[in-house]
Design an enzyme around this catalytic site. Structure first.
Site, short mmCIF file in Angstrom:
data_model
loop_
_atom_site.label_atom_id
_atom_site.label_comp_id
_atom_site.label_asym_id
_atom_site.label_seq_id
_atom_site.Cartn_x
_atom_site.Cartn_y
_atom_site.Cartn_z
CE1 TYR A 72 -4.12 1.88 0.33
CE2 TYR A 72 -2.66 3.40 1.50
CZ TYR A 72 -3.85 3.15 0.86
OH TYR A 72 -4.79 4.14 0.72
CG PHE A 124 -6.85 16.45 -25.71
CD1 PHE A 124 -6.87 15.83 -26.94
CD2 PHE A 124 -7.22 15.72 -24.59
CE1 PHE A 124 -7.26 14.50 -27.06
CE2 PHE A 124 -7.61 14.38 -24.70
CZ PHE A 124 -7.63 13.78 -25.94
CB THR A 125 -11.83 16.36 -25.37
OG1 THR A 125 -10.95 15.24 -25.26
CG2 THR A 125 -12.26 16.51 -26.82
CG ASP A 215 -1.07 16.87 -23.01
OD1 ASP A 215 -0.41 15.81 -22.97
OD2 ASP A 215 -2.31 16.88 -23.17
CE LYS A 258 -3.94 8.72 -25.27
NZ LYS A 258 -4.24 10.10 -25.11
NE ARG A 383 -12.56 13.31 -32.29
CZ ARG A 383 -12.27 13.25 -30.99
NH1 ARG A 383 -11.26 13.87 -30.50
NH2 ARG A 383 -13.03 12.58 -30.16
CG PHE A 450 -17.93 12.44 -29.90
CD1 PHE A 450 -17.92 13.61 -29.17
CD2 PHE A 450 -16.97 11.48 -29.64
CE1 PHE A 450 -16.97 13.81 -28.18
CE2 PHE A 450 -16.01 11.68 -28.67
CZ PHE A 450 -16.02 12.85 -27.92
C1 LIG Z 1 -5.30 10.96 -24.39
C2 LIG Z 1 -4.90 12.35 -24.11
C3 LIG Z 1 -5.17 12.98 -22.89
C4 LIG Z 1 -6.02 12.34 -21.81
O1 LIG Z 1 -5.44 11.24 -21.31
P1 LIG Z 1 -6.29 9.98 -20.77
O2 LIG Z 1 -5.24 9.00 -20.39
O3 LIG Z 1 -7.17 9.51 -21.89
O4 LIG Z 1 -7.08 10.45 -19.60
C5 LIG Z 1 -4.68 14.24 -22.70
N1 LIG Z 1 -3.98 14.89 -23.65
C6 LIG Z 1 -3.72 14.32 -24.83
C7 LIG Z 1 -2.95 15.07 -25.85
C8 LIG Z 1 -4.17 13.04 -25.12
O5 LIG Z 1 -3.94 12.50 -26.32
#
Ligand SMILES: *Cc1c(COP(=O)(O)O)cnc(C)c1O
Length: 459
Positions: A72, A124-125, A215, A258, A383, A450
């Site tokens: 833990y 980014f979303t 990011d 990623k 998209r 979407f």
């Molecule tokens: C996928 C992504 C995120 C969000 O990450 P999650 O692991 O899906 O929560 C943030 N910024 C970028 C550029 C991404 O491609």
């Protein structure tokens, strides 16, 4: 003589794919309301919906899972991860989260106050969601070329320093929470920023005490484009360029689904120990104790190994981005309209140009993604206007300039022959594009429509 590149790995374990008939796919897409998000993966042959969490792990990562320390507190796997992030990204303070958005949540809550402004290079979303949720306003300061699908600018992810300075002058440096700098900009089609631009932005911000937060989700792919396109870096390794990128920042959020070659995980990494202390206090409330955050010990083990593998040789990213380029070039050669230059993680089809007979209100990209699925079982994603949603004030559709179908390539998963099958299918559909009918909603969800929306062909 040309000398071909090939994948720097061989296959040890295989996962059989579903082979379907056209009749089966016609039924499946109708049942899914012509929305590729609602297909079952068992009905999909080559799945290019996303590159998020869909990577193949190496034999070393799978064996690392068995070494996970599930204590833990103070797990050995955590310290391994801290060391990997410090060696590869150069940040000393690590806050592990369940995925990228967990890190975005914590960073946004700590640095953004109501009324603050957050300039960034295209949104980014989930990133923008958390910035707005914390009371901030996101302002796009990416260069204009990013919004033009046919511009051949080599660094369409760059920040426009004049736009940034105008935002700072308008609001004052102390109202700027931080600059949100995304590497290899996802929504622009996987387009990189140059190292010169990253340095200029950091120098400008440092003079004014404005933090720069990357990011860094696709920073390795960005490093590859710097090596290939920016003078003076052709002889640097990807590992060195990555450290050079992160050196010009105060911290980063990363979705490990990623670049990092794992199926789940993420982190916030910063330099300032005081900011890290505050982040850990939030981590305990929203994710988990500070030495595991949102991950199991085994997840951290596989992640630490993935982080080292992604830069261990330059061959990995060369083959990853090379595969995306291979598919893109095949389509460009035939004349299929795509976003150029080809980006780092996927090929973006210009549905507006492919289906000129359909007005944007008939959802051309949605219809094109469905048609490609029916043709071959290849799953891509819309998209365009459906993803953009509606203006909450007027109820009208947001009308984006780009109306695209994204074919995103998972890392180390598909072969060059799979890419040939994808290219042949897109070309076949493109050749008969005038037969594709527009779509209309049969169900439209109020939020993030979407994902769940259902459609039928316009009769
Ligand atoms: C996928 C992504 C995120 C969000 O990450 P999650 O692991 O899906 O929560 C943030 N910024 C970028 C550029 C991404 O491609």
């Amino acid at each position: 003589m040309t000398r071909s590149w090939a994948e720097p790995w061989k296959i040890k374990m295989v996962e059989p794919l579903s082979m379907t008939t056209r009749d089966q796919r016609e039924d499946a897409i109708r049942d899914a309301g012509y929305n590729t998000f609602l297909l079952r993966s068992d009905d999909v042959y080559i799945d290019l919906l996303t590159d998020s969490g869909t990577s193949a792990m190496s034999d070393r990562q799978w064996s690392a899972l068995m070494l996970g320390d599930e204590a833990y507190a103070g797990a050995r796997s955590f310290y391994k991860l801290v060391e990997a992030v410090s060696d590869v990204y150069g940040y000393e303070e690590l806050i592990p989260t369940h995925q990228g958005r967990g890190a975005e949540h914590i960073l946004s809550q700590l640095l953004i106050g109501p009324g603050d402004v957050v300039p960034g290079n295209m949104y980014f979303t989930t990133t923008r969601y958390h910035q707005e949720h914390a009371g901030g306003t996101f302002v796009d300061v990416i260069i204009d070329e990013a919004h033009d699908p046919s511009s051949m600018h080599p660094f369409k992810g760059n920040i426009d320093l004049d736009k940034l300075a105008a935002v700072v002058d308008e609001h004052g440096a102390d109202r700027i929470a931080y600059v949100s700098f995304e590497t290899n900009v996802n929504m622009a089609g996987g387009q990189p920023a140059s190292l010169a631009n990253i340095k200029d932005v950091y120098a400008y911000c440092s003079e004014r005490d404005i933090p720069v937060m990357l990011d860094a989700t696709r920073a390795v792919e960005n490093a590859y484009f710097i090596q290939q396109r920016e003078a003076g870096h052709e002889n640097s390794s990807i590992a060195d360029i990555l450290l050079e990128i992160t050196k010009h920042s105060d911290g980063a959020t990363v979705s490990s689904k990623k670049d990092n070659l794992v199926n789940i995980g993420g982190f916030l990494a910063v330099r300032d120990p005081e900011l890290a202390r505050r982040a850990r206090a939030m981590l305990v409330a929203f994710e988990g104790l500070h030495t595991y955050g949102g991950m199991a010990g085994r997840d951290m083990e596989a992640l630490a190994e993935g982080i080292r593998e992604m830069v261990a040789t330059d061959d990995h990213v060369r083959s990853r981005v090379g595969q995306v380029g291979y598919l893109g070039e095949a389509l460009v050669k035939y004349g299929v309209p795509v976003v150029t230059p080809i980006g780092g993680h996927g090929v973006f089809l210009d549905a507006a140009a492919i289906l000129p007979h359909l007005p944007q209100e008939a959802f051309p990209a949605q219809a094109l993604a469905a048609a490609i699925y029916v043709d071959s079982g290849v799953r891509g994603m819309e998209r365009g206007i459906v993803s953009a949603g509606r203006d909450p004030e007027t109820g009208d559709h947001h009308v984006p300039k780009l109306e695209l179908v994204r074919l995103t390539i998972p890392r180390r998963v598909y072969t060059q022959s799979h890419m040939d099958v994808v290219a042949e299918s897109v070309i076949e559909v493109y050749d008969h594009a005038e037969d594709i009918q527009g779509l209309e909603f049969t169900y439209e969800p109020p939020e993030l429509r979407f994902f769940q929306a259902r459609f039928q062909p316009i009769s």
